[in-house]
Design an enzyme around this catalytic site. Structure first.
Site, PDB file in Angstrom:
ATOM      1  N   THR A   1       0.837  -1.200   0.000  1.00 42.89           N
ATOM      2  CA  THR A   1       0.000   0.000   0.000  1.00 42.89           C
ATOM      3  C   THR A   1       0.872   1.251   0.000  1.00 42.89           C
ATOM      4  O   THR A   1       1.943   1.270   0.600  1.00 42.89           O
ATOM      5  CB  THR A   1      -0.881  -0.012   1.263  1.00 42.89           C
ATOM      6  OG1 THR A   1      -1.765  -1.119   1.192  1.00 42.89           O
ATOM      7  CG2 THR A   1      -1.678   1.267   1.399  1.00 42.89           C
TER       8      THR A   1
ATOM      9  N   ASP B   1      -8.414  -1.655   4.942  1.00 43.42           N
ATOM     10  CA  ASP B   1      -8.557  -0.402   5.685  1.00 43.42           C
ATOM     11  C   ASP B   1      -8.277   0.841   4.854  1.00 43.42           C
ATOM     12  O   ASP B   1      -8.750   1.934   5.182  1.00 43.42           O
ATOM     13  CB  ASP B   1      -7.621  -0.405   6.897  1.00 43.42           C
ATOM     14  CG  ASP B   1      -6.142  -0.436   6.484  1.00 43.42           C
ATOM     15  OD1 ASP B   1      -5.763  -1.378   5.754  1.00 43.42           O
ATOM     16  OD2 ASP B   1      -5.388   0.463   6.873  1.00 43.42           O
TER      17      ASP B   1
ATOM     18  N   GLY C   1      -0.684  -2.287   6.042  1.00 42.27           N
ATOM     19  CA  GLY C   1      -0.500  -3.537   6.777  1.00 42.27           C
ATOM     20  C   GLY C   1      -1.692  -4.456   6.658  1.00 42.27           C
ATOM     21  O   GLY C   1      -2.417  -4.430   5.661  1.00 42.27           O
TER      22      GLY C   1
END
Length: 310
Positions: A176, A207, A228
């Site tokens: 990411t 997320d 993560g």
């Protein structure tokens, strides 16, 4: 009388994971550092010229989306069905405005689409074909599937499909990308973009595009971008929680970031965050072996790092 140069800070990341000097080839190390430097320069150029934090984080993330070394935009990972589905979010700490997209397949730069959702719709979060259609309606550049695909990402998918009994995403490489910044007016902003997890199924969303989980910005506290194991960041509401502890409990951004990463680890979650505050302080925290990261300010030389001992 000359006008003082603006004060500013920008911090970026390209993902956290299990990278070490032994398993990351020198050429990959060098390419990642070059890309981080280019993204940092893109954001810093705007801030140095008096631009906004919002435009700076968008510019930095766009550079990383275009670089195939990271899991966002071009170079995104494949789903179990062999598709690429991108997620992104952006947030303006001055007005608490935000835009986010998930599961987009034909928008070249998802972060630009998220910005359009924020600026030109009454919504915050669009998903799937509808999000891509919104992009076409607002002249956000499209791209064919081939633009996003790389041989290495295809190889990673084939490896997972050939070993279905292995732990999901056992390689622990979260590519990411994200950026946070504060501009000369003291306004903060955050942006995050991702291709998700290799071999993901059933329209899984992590997320990154969730405002408050992987992305958040508030001029009263901080700007945060996460990377993560997304499910853990969602459960803790990490990005907003960091801002809440700064705003309501008076914590420093360093203490808030370190503590939330500790709490993430207590849940067996892995990953990292980058943070910046309206006063110009900035940094990161992570519990993986490494995190692609970089930082620049108005009065310091750029810092680019990958491994935990840098």
């Amino acid at each position: 009388m000359s006008t003082p140069a603006p004060t500013w800070t920008i911090v970026i990341h390209g993902g956290a994971g299990s990278m070490t000097r032994d398993n990351l080839a020198p050429a990959e190390d060098a390419a990642a550092r070059t890309a981080l430097g280019a993204a940092l320069d893109a954001g810093a150029f705007l801030l140095r010229d008096g631009g906004t934090a919002l435009d700076a984080v968008q510019a930095a993330v766009r550079v990383l989306e275009d670089d195939p070394h990271f899991n966002a935009g071009r170079g995104s990972v494949f789903t179990a069905e062999g598709r690429i589905e991108c997620d992104a979010a952006i947030m303006d700490g001055a007005a608490l405005k935000a835009g986010a997209v998930a599961g987009v397949r034909s928008t070249k730069n998802p972060i630009l689409l998220a910005r359009e959702v924020m600026d030109r719709s009454t919504h915050v979060f669009l998903a799937g074909a509808g999000a891509d259609a919104f992009g076409r309606a607002h002249e956000v550049e499209a791209a064919d599937p081939g633009w996003f695909e790389t041989p290495e990402r295809r190889r990673q998918l084939d490896e997972i499909l050939a070993n279905p009994d292995l732990p999901f995403d056992s390689a622990m490489k979260y590519g990411t990308v994200g950026a946070v910044a504060v501009d000369g007016s003291g306004h903060v902003a955050a942006a995050t973009s991702t291709g998700g997890l290799t071999g993901k199924k059933w329209g899984r969303v992590g997320d990154s595009p969730l405002i408050g989980a992987g992305t958040y910005a508030d001029d009263r506290a901080a700007a945060v971008s996460c990377t993560g194991a997304g499910e853990y960041f969602i459960r803790l509401g990490v990005a907003h929680e960091i801002c809440a502890r700064v705003r309501l409990a008076g914590w420093t951004i360093e203490d808030a970031a370190d503590t939330l990463i500790d709490e993430l680890g207590d849940m067996d979650g892995k990953g990292g965050v980058i943070v910046v505050s309206p006063d110009g302080s900035g940094g990161w925290a992570f519990n993986t072996k490494a995190m692609y990261r970089a930082m620049a300010t108005h009065d310091s030389l750029p810092e680019i790092a990958i491994y935990g001992d840098e």
